[in-house]
Each structure stands twice: as C-alpha cells, then as structure tokens.
Design an enzyme around this catalytic site. Structure first.
Site, PDB file in Angstrom:
ATOM      1  N   GLY A 118     -18.508  15.425  -3.258  1.00  0.00           N
ATOM      2  CA  GLY A 118     -18.403  16.307  -2.099  1.00  0.00           C
ATOM      3  C   GLY A 118     -17.026  16.899  -1.920  1.00  0.00           C
ATOM      4  N   GLY A 172     -15.859   9.317   4.458  1.00  0.00           N
ATOM      5  CA  GLY A 172     -16.538   9.301   5.749  1.00  0.00           C
ATOM      6  C   GLY A 172     -18.043   9.299   5.558  1.00  0.00           C
ATOM      7  N   GLN A 193     -24.737  13.229  17.214  1.00  0.00           N
ATOM      8  CA  GLN A 193     -23.563  12.687  16.514  1.00  0.00           C
ATOM      9  C   GLN A 193     -22.539  12.067  17.469  1.00  0.00           C
ATOM     10  OE1 GLN A 193     -21.952  15.738  13.748  1.00  0.00           O
ATOM     11  NE2 GLN A 193     -22.706  14.352  12.171  1.00  0.00           N
ATOM     12  N   TYR A 244     -20.299   9.962  15.156  1.00  0.00           N
ATOM     13  CA  TYR A 244     -19.466  10.757  14.239  1.00  0.00           C
ATOM     14  C   TYR A 244     -18.440  11.584  15.014  1.00  0.00           C
ATOM     15  CZ  TYR A 244     -18.597  13.885  10.207  1.00  0.00           C
ATOM     16  OH  TYR A 244     -18.033  14.599   9.173  1.00  0.00           O
TER      17      TYR A 244
HETATM   18  N1  CAA Z   1     -29.298  20.899  21.780  1.00  0.00           N
HETATM   19  C1  CAA Z   1     -30.103  20.569  22.816  1.00  0.00           C
HETATM   20  N2  CAA Z   1     -31.298  19.966  22.666  1.00  0.00           N
HETATM   21  C2  CAA Z   1     -31.697  19.694  21.426  1.00  0.00           C
HETATM   22  C3  CAA Z   1     -30.902  20.027  20.306  1.00  0.00           C
HETATM   23  C4  CAA Z   1     -29.672  20.652  20.517  1.00  0.00           C
HETATM   24  N3  CAA Z   1     -28.856  20.990  19.506  1.00  0.00           N
HETATM   25  N4  CAA Z   1     -31.562  19.614  19.198  1.00  0.00           N
HETATM   26  C5  CAA Z   1     -32.713  19.055  19.607  1.00  0.00           C
HETATM   27  N5  CAA Z   1     -32.791  19.107  20.941  1.00  0.00           N
HETATM   28  C6  CAA Z   1     -33.872  18.584  21.781  1.00  0.00           C
HETATM   29  C7  CAA Z   1     -35.217  18.861  21.171  1.00  0.00           C
HETATM   30  O1  CAA Z   1     -35.681  20.133  21.552  1.00  0.00           O
HETATM   31  C8  CAA Z   1     -36.060  17.739  21.743  1.00  0.00           C
HETATM   32  O2  CAA Z   1     -36.382  18.051  23.064  1.00  0.00           O
HETATM   33  P1  CAA Z   1     -37.717  17.478  23.724  1.00  0.00           P
HETATM   34  O3  CAA Z   1     -37.585  15.976  23.681  1.00  0.00           O
HETATM   35  O4  CAA Z   1     -37.677  18.053  25.090  1.00  0.00           O
HETATM   36  O5  CAA Z   1     -38.831  17.996  22.863  1.00  0.00           O
HETATM   37  C9  CAA Z   1     -35.084  16.567  21.816  1.00  0.00           C
HETATM   38  O6  CAA Z   1     -33.767  17.160  21.845  1.00  0.00           O
HETATM   39  C10 CAA Z   1     -35.196  15.657  20.617  1.00  0.00           C
HETATM   40  O7  CAA Z   1     -34.969  16.452  19.455  1.00  0.00           O
HETATM   41  P2  CAA Z   1     -35.393  15.968  18.050  1.00  0.00           P
HETATM   42  O8  CAA Z   1     -36.852  15.604  18.059  1.00  0.00           O
HETATM   43  O9  CAA Z   1     -34.914  16.936  17.030  1.00  0.00           O
HETATM   44  O10 CAA Z   1     -34.601  14.607  17.902  1.00  0.00           O
HETATM   45  P3  CAA Z   1     -34.639  13.766  16.666  1.00  0.00           P
HETATM   46  O11 CAA Z   1     -34.344  12.384  17.109  1.00  0.00           O
HETATM   47  O12 CAA Z   1     -35.783  13.989  15.791  1.00  0.00           O
HETATM   48  O13 CAA Z   1     -33.405  14.371  15.826  1.00  0.00           O
HETATM   49  C11 CAA Z   1     -31.239  14.302  14.989  1.00  0.00           C
HETATM   50  C12 CAA Z   1     -32.138  14.122  16.197  1.00  0.00           C
HETATM   51  C13 CAA Z   1     -31.891  13.862  13.695  1.00  0.00           C
HETATM   52  C14 CAA Z   1     -30.033  13.465  15.223  1.00  0.00           C
HETATM   53  C15 CAA Z   1     -30.887  15.779  14.901  1.00  0.00           C
HETATM   54  O14 CAA Z   1     -30.491  16.237  16.165  1.00  0.00           O
HETATM   55  C16 CAA Z   1     -29.727  15.990  13.954  1.00  0.00           C
HETATM   56  O15 CAA Z   1     -29.923  16.001  12.762  1.00  0.00           O
HETATM   57  N6  CAA Z   1     -28.481  16.138  14.491  1.00  0.00           N
HETATM   58  C17 CAA Z   1     -27.279  16.160  13.763  1.00  0.00           C
HETATM   59  C18 CAA Z   1     -27.159  17.395  13.009  1.00  0.00           C
HETATM   60  C19 CAA Z   1     -25.825  17.596  12.410  1.00  0.00           C
HETATM   61  O16 CAA Z   1     -25.224  18.627  12.662  1.00  0.00           O
HETATM   62  N7  CAA Z   1     -25.288  16.704  11.555  1.00  0.00           N
HETATM   63  C20 CAA Z   1     -24.094  16.972  10.858  1.00  0.00           C
HETATM   64  C21 CAA Z   1     -24.137  16.268   9.536  1.00  0.00           C
HETATM   65  S1  CAA Z   1     -22.946  16.916   8.392  1.00  0.00           S
HETATM   66  C22 CAA Z   1     -21.488  16.478   8.999  1.00  0.00           C
HETATM   67  O17 CAA Z   1     -21.371  15.742   9.912  1.00  0.00           O
HETATM   68  C23 CAA Z   1     -20.289  17.064   8.306  1.00  0.00           C
HETATM   69  C24 CAA Z   1     -19.439  17.758   9.276  1.00  0.00           C
HETATM   70  O18 CAA Z   1     -18.375  17.266   9.563  1.00  0.00           O
HETATM   71  C25 CAA Z   1     -19.849  19.043   9.830  1.00  0.00           C
END
Ligand code: CAA
Length: 248
Positions: A16, A92, A152, A155
């Site tokens: 990465g 990380g 997160q 994180y």
């Molecule tokens: N803002 C507000 N509400 C949100 C939202 C957002 N961004 N995303 C989802 N929701 C809501 C949904 O609409 C849902 O609402 P309801 O319960 O009313 O239906 C509720 O929150 C639950 O959503 P999910 O079903 O999607 O929740 P989940 O548990 O399945 O998924 C998660 C949660 C997997 C953590 C997902 O949100 C996720 O992947 N988040 C992290 C994404 C991310 O950016 N990761 C970065 C990784 S890379 C990295 O970290 C490197 C770096 O430095 C950039």
C-alpha cells in the site's frame, strides 16, 4: 548536511502506501528499511520482486502495537549497523464499524496499532537522531482524523491522536535538528480502501472534487520532500493531500 544517502525506516513498508513511500525514499537516494508484521510469508517474494525492479530493501518483522516487539526491532536494526535518520510511522489498520456495533477488541486493535505505535516505534529511534543532530519523523494520519467518518470512531480517534503526538513531540525536539510532521492522506487506491463496501466507496469518491482516488505515489512524493533538507523549517505541520475532499 546531505539530503541523499540517509537511512529511512518505514513501518508497514511492504504494501500500500508504505510500499510507495519506501520506493520514493529509495529513489531519493536513501537506504530503506521496511517493517512488516511478524511471520508474513509474502515478504520474501515481495523483496525479490522489488529487487528485480532495482529496489534493495532491508526488512524486519515487528508488531508495532507491542512495546517489547518494537524495542527488539530497534535492538536488531542497530545491531545490524543501521542508523535510522528518517522514521515513517505508517503502519495502520481499520476495523470499520458504527460505534453501536464496535466491540472492545475492534477499538483496542486500532488504537494500539495506529496510536500506541507512535510511542512504541518513535521512542527507541529518536534518541540517536537527537545525538546526531538530524532527524525526520513523519507520521501518517488520515483525512478522517480531521473530518471524522461514519463507521470509524476508532480509526478517526487514533488518527486525530497521531497529530496531537506530532505537535507535542515537534516542540520537544525542534532545537535538536529533528522535525516531526504529520501527513494526512485522503482516499487512495490501496487494498485498505478497496475493503470499503462498494456502495459506500462510490459515495465517497463522488464527494472528492478531483473525481478520483489518490495514488500512493502522490503521497510518497510529499513524504520524500518532508524527509529532505529542504523541509528543515517544517515541523509540527499536518499536511493534507486528499483531492479536495476536506479543506481546512
Ligand atoms: N452518514 C449518515 N448516515 C449514514 C451514513 C453516513 N455516511 N452511512 C450510512 N448511514 C446510515 C444508513 O443510511 C443506515 O440508516 P438506517 O439505519 O436509518 O437505515 C444506518 O446509517 C446504518 O448504515 P449501514 O447499514 O450502512 O451500516 P453498516 O453497519 O452496514 O455499515 C460501515 C457501517 C460498514 C462501518 C460503513 O459505514 C463503512 O464502511 N464506513 C466506513 C467507510 C470508510 O470510509 N472507511 C475508510 C476505510 S479506508 C481508510 O480508513 C484510509 C483512510 O485513511 C482514508
């Protein structure tokens, strides 16, 4: 003081963003040491592939979340005759989950790997830098340490902590020829980002003004600059590169 010909150590340097940083610092004329997780069976093949492209790296296994493991790393590196002038705290992990679903191990793993590692790894390498009157410590944080990110809490907290660490340490060693800076990348084309659910990632990319993920090499070029003599007046900074996704 010469910019080329120093020695850099990059934690998590075998994949990465870490791999791109290792290559950029090698291109800048430095000797490069990478660390990887202990017992990683892919490292030998990776080292061979890098060597075939002209990148000669030394590699050491270490668990950056474990204090003893990092002290042993430093003992080995020093016993092998290396002096580390440039330390890139890059290793990380993510354990993405909403707080409501996040369990204690998912919190602890991220905080220990991303934040405790700053203390664990920096501690044994900074003293010799101070002794020589020259050093560069570059800590990799994230856009999400500044802006937060749904899913997160662990994180984002760890990466915000990284820059707090940077700012305090930068003050402590500014008079000793050692600079300490944070680099906060946005979303890059790496394995870590491709693990994000496709629909979630699609929404994220749509919110990046330049309209694409970043390339690890783009961040690595910034790290190489900060590691150079030209950046001697830069310390305690948090430099972001995120395609315009978060401007502050
Ligand atoms: N803002 C507000 N509400 C949100 C939202 C957002 N961004 N995303 C989802 N929701 C809501 C949904 O609409 C849902 O609402 P309801 O319960 O009313 O239906 C509720 O929150 C639950 O959503 P999910 O079903 O999607 O929740 P989940 O548990 O399945 O998924 C998660 C949660 C997997 C953590 C997902 O949100 C996720 O992947 N988040 C992290 C994404 C991310 O950016 N990761 C970065 C990784 S890379 C990295 O970290 C490197 C770096 O430095 C950039």
């Amino acid at each position: 003081m010469k910019t080329r010909g120093r020695t850099a150590l990059i934690t998590g340097g075998n994949r990465g963003l870490g791999e791109a940083i290792a290559r950029a610092l090698h291109d800048a004329g430095h000797a490069v040491i990478v660390t990887h997780t202990p017992g990683n069976s892919r490292v030998a093949a990776w080292l061979q592939a890098q060597a075939a492209e002209g990148y000669a790296f030394a590699a050491y296994g270490v668990d950056v979340s474990d204090y003893e493991s990092t002290q042993e790393l430093a003992r080995q590196v020093h016993a092998d005759g290396h002096r580390v002038d440039i330390l890139v705290n890059n290793a990380g992990i993510t354990r993405d989950s909403t707080l409501r679903k996040l369990d204690k191990p998912g919190w602890d793993a991220v905080l220990r790997t991303n934040l405790d590692s700053m203390f664990n790894v920096t501690k044994p390498f900074i003293e010799p830098m101070i002794g020589r009157g020259w050093g560069r410590i570059i800590n990799i944080a994230s856009i999400n340490g500044s802006k937060g990110q749904f899913g997160q809490t662990n994180y984002s907290a760890s990466k915000a902590g990284v820059h707090g660490f940077t700012k305090a340490l930068a003050q402590e060693v500014a008079r000793k020829g050692v600079t300490v800076n944070t680099v906060s990348p946005g979303y890059l084309a790496t394995e870590m980002v491709s693990a994000v659910r496709e629909d979630v990632l699609g929404q994220i990319v749509a919110a990046i003004p330049v309209g694409r993920l970043g390339e690890p090499a783009e961040i690595a070029a910034l790290v190489a600059f900060i590691a150079s003599d030209a950046a001697a007046f830069m310390t305690g900074s948090n430099v972001s590169m995120n395609g315009g996704q978060h401007m502050y």
